[in-house]
Design a protein around this motif. Sequence first.
Motif, PDB file in Angstrom:
ATOM      1  N   PHE A  20       2.719  16.477  11.169  1.00 15.22           N
ATOM      2  CA  PHE A  20       1.700  16.757  10.161  1.00 15.22           C
ATOM      3  C   PHE A  20       2.207  16.373   8.769  1.00 15.22           C
ATOM      4  O   PHE A  20       1.527  15.658   8.022  1.00 15.22           O
ATOM      5  N   PHE A  21       3.425  16.823   8.443  1.00 14.67           N
ATOM      6  CA  PHE A  21       3.986  16.530   7.129  1.00 14.67           C
ATOM      7  C   PHE A  21       4.283  15.037   6.977  1.00 14.67           C
ATOM      8  O   PHE A  21       4.088  14.460   5.904  1.00 14.67           O
ATOM      9  N   GLY A  22       4.717  14.406   8.070  1.00 10.32           N
ATOM     10  CA  GLY A  22       4.982  12.969   8.011  1.00 10.32           C
ATOM     11  C   GLY A  22       3.728  12.169   7.703  1.00 10.32           C
ATOM     12  O   GLY A  22       3.754  11.223   6.910  1.00 10.32           O
ATOM     13  N   LEU A  23       2.610  12.539   8.326  1.00  9.74           N
ATOM     14  CA  LEU A  23       1.351  11.838   8.067  1.00  9.74           C
ATOM     15  C   LEU A  23       0.867  12.088   6.636  1.00  9.74           C
ATOM     16  O   LEU A  23       0.341  11.175   5.983  1.00  9.74           O
ATOM     17  N   LEU A  24       1.027  13.308   6.132  1.00 14.57           N
ATOM     18  CA  LEU A  24       0.654  13.589   4.748  1.00 14.57           C
ATOM     19  C   LEU A  24       1.474  12.740   3.781  1.00 14.57           C
ATOM     20  O   LEU A  24       0.945  12.202   2.798  1.00 14.57           O
ATOM     21  N   ARG A  25       2.772  12.632   4.050  1.00 11.89           N
ATOM     22  CA  ARG A  25       3.632  11.803   3.194  1.00 11.89           C
ATOM     23  C   ARG A  25       3.206  10.346   3.237  1.00 11.89           C
ATOM     24  O   ARG A  25       3.208   9.659   2.214  1.00 11.89           O
ATOM     25  N   MET A  26       2.864   9.847   4.419  1.00 12.97           N
ATOM     26  CA  MET A  26       2.442   8.457   4.536  1.00 12.97           C
ATOM     27  C   MET A  26       1.187   8.209   3.711  1.00 12.97           C
ATOM     28  O   MET A  26       1.085   7.205   2.988  1.00 12.97           O
ATOM     29  N   LYS A  27       0.213   9.134   3.802  1.00 11.80           N
ATOM     30  CA  LYS A  27      -1.010   8.985   3.022  1.00 11.80           C
ATOM     31  C   LYS A  27      -0.706   8.990   1.522  1.00 11.80           C
ATOM     32  O   LYS A  27      -1.227   8.160   0.761  1.00 11.80           O
ATOM     33  N   ALA A  28       0.140   9.924   1.090  1.00 10.00           N
ATOM     34  CA  ALA A  28       0.468  10.028  -0.326  1.00 10.00           C
ATOM     35  C   ALA A  28       1.227   8.794  -0.801  1.00 10.00           C
ATOM     36  O   ALA A  28       1.003   8.289  -1.910  1.00 10.00           O
ATOM     37  N   PHE A  29       2.147   8.303   0.034  1.00  9.74           N
ATOM     38  CA  PHE A  29       2.926   7.117  -0.326  1.00  9.74           C
ATOM     39  C   PHE A  29       2.018   5.917  -0.542  1.00  9.74           C
ATOM     40  O   PHE A  29       2.104   5.219  -1.560  1.00  9.74           O
ATOM     41  N   MET A  30       1.136   5.657   0.409  1.00  9.40           N
ATOM     42  CA  MET A  30       0.247   4.509   0.299  1.00  9.40           C
ATOM     43  C   MET A  30      -0.704   4.664  -0.887  1.00  9.40           C
ATOM     44  O   MET A  30      -0.999   3.687  -1.590  1.00  9.40           O
ATOM     45  N   ARG A  31      -1.155   5.876  -1.149  1.00  9.44           N
ATOM     46  CA  ARG A  31      -2.044   6.113  -2.290  1.00  9.44           C
ATOM     47  C   ARG A  31      -1.316   5.845  -3.605  1.00  9.44           C
ATOM     48  O   ARG A  31      -1.858   5.219  -4.520  1.00  9.44           O
ATOM     49  N   ASN A  32      -0.054   6.285  -3.690  1.00 12.10           N
ATOM     50  CA  ASN A  32       0.721   6.063  -4.902  1.00 12.10           C
ATOM     51  C   ASN A  32       1.070   4.597  -5.090  1.00 12.10           C
ATOM     52  O   ASN A  32       1.074   4.091  -6.215  1.00 12.10           O
ATOM     53  N   ILE A  33       1.383   3.911  -3.994  1.00 11.24           N
ATOM     54  CA  ILE A  33       1.660   2.472  -4.090  1.00 11.24           C
ATOM     55  C   ILE A  33       0.440   1.738  -4.639  1.00 11.24           C
ATOM     56  O   ILE A  33       0.535   0.899  -5.530  1.00 11.24           O
ATOM     57  N   ALA A  34      -0.733   2.064  -4.095  1.00  9.72           N
ATOM     58  CA  ALA A  34      -1.958   1.396  -4.533  1.00  9.72           C
ATOM     59  C   ALA A  34      -2.274   1.718  -5.989  1.00  9.72           C
ATOM     60  O   ALA A  34      -2.603   0.839  -6.783  1.00  9.72           O
ATOM     61  N   THR A  35      -2.170   3.002  -6.359  1.00 10.30           N
ATOM     62  CA  THR A  35      -2.490   3.416  -7.723  1.00 10.30           C
ATOM     63  C   THR A  35      -1.523   2.824  -8.728  1.00 10.30           C
ATOM     64  O   THR A  35      -1.924   2.262  -9.754  1.00 10.30           O
ATOM     65  N   ASP A  36      -0.215   2.921  -8.431  1.00 11.03           N
ATOM     66  CA  ASP A  36       0.788   2.397  -9.350  1.00 11.03           C
ATOM     67  C   ASP A  36       0.698   0.882  -9.440  1.00 11.03           C
ATOM     68  O   ASP A  36       0.898   0.299 -10.510  1.00 11.03           O
ATOM     69  N   GLY A  37       0.378   0.233  -8.301  1.00  8.70           N
ATOM     70  CA  GLY A  37       0.235  -1.213  -8.311  1.00  8.70           C
ATOM     71  C   GLY A  37      -0.894  -1.665  -9.216  1.00  8.70           C
ATOM     72  O   GLY A  37      -0.770  -2.649  -9.953  1.00  8.70           O
ATOM     73  N   ARG A  38      -2.010  -0.936  -9.190  1.00 11.64           N
ATOM     74  CA  ARG A  38      -3.138  -1.282 -10.055  1.00 11.64           C
ATOM     75  C   ARG A  38      -2.782  -1.077 -11.522  1.00 11.64           C
ATOM     76  O   ARG A  38      -3.141  -1.881 -12.389  1.00 11.64           O
ATOM     77  N   LYS A  39      -2.057   0.011 -11.818  1.00  9.69           N
ATOM     78  CA  LYS A  39      -1.659   0.264 -13.212  1.00  9.69           C
ATOM     79  C   LYS A  39      -0.731  -0.825 -13.715  1.00  9.69           C
ATOM     80  O   LYS A  39      -0.868  -1.304 -14.843  1.00  9.69           O
ATOM     81  N   ARG A  40       0.218  -1.233 -12.886  1.00 14.84           N
ATOM     82  CA  ARG A  40       1.151  -2.274 -13.300  1.00 14.84           C
ATOM     83  C   ARG A  40       0.438  -3.600 -13.512  1.00 14.84           C
ATOM     84  O   ARG A  40       0.717  -4.339 -14.443  1.00 14.84           O
ATOM     85  N   HIS A  41      -0.485  -3.892 -12.614  1.00 13.89           N
ATOM     86  CA  HIS A  41      -1.222  -5.144 -12.710  1.00 13.89           C
ATOM     87  C   HIS A  41      -2.054  -5.179 -13.985  1.00 13.89           C
ATOM     88  O   HIS A  41      -2.144  -6.198 -14.672  1.00 13.89           O
TER      89      HIS A  41
END
Length: 254
Positions: free
Chosen positions: A208-229
């Motif tokens: 359960f915690f592993g899946l939550l981390r995966m979701k948060a990781f991908m969300r942060n990658i996408a969000t931070d990537g858009r900000k950097r771009h």
Amino acid sequence: MRELEARTGVHRETIRVYLRYGLIPQPVRPRRNVADYGEEHVEAVIAVRRLQQDSRYTLPQIQAMMSGASDRRTGANAFSHLETLVAARVGIDGHLVPIASLVSRYPEARRDARSLAAVGIVRIVLAEDGPALSLTDAELVSIWGDMRALGFDEALEFRPEMLDFYVEAAEFVAGWEARTFLDRTEGWIVEDAAAVMVQHSLPLMLNFFGLLRMKAFMRNIATDGRKRHASASPDALSTSPPGKARLTRGRTRG
């Protein structure tokens, strides 16, 4: 043996196979035709059966993992069962994994083990064959070795020491889980029932915690990537690690 069968739900012939593979301790034999089994045997038999049923490991694979000789990645769910087996075999050769045995597959294993030990992630034990690790700690060093192979190395300034925040995070999450469990079960259910709940729920909580981390990781990658771009200049879309060169749009920037 009859009582051990009743306590574990495992047939005696299967238990004898476990004994032949060295997965559970030999019984105490006070006299001929008498074999005494204790709680450690009950726990070990149940642990082997869980590894077979839940994680789909074969007996030779379990044997290899217990000796630290397995080249198969072991899931986190399996380690509580493996440590139960090792605890039942305390004093028997092979319950620790020599760091030297990891070097052929992970050349930086000695250095990584020292680095992870320095931040409290693993504990190095001085054994007869030299510095050694528990099964779980050996797996943590192996995982970092696999991360190295994927490119997470010093060239990009990924170092084992940067994982020190995992120690505090793990203590916080596990502490909250333990307190919550005790608050809701202590005095309400018997100890054996609570133990069964933990045994079966811990793998589920890890997933359960592993899946939550995966979701948060991908969300942060996408969000931070858009900000950097959005904030990047036309000739450089991202920032390089200190002292490193990074490919940008058509040229190299130091």
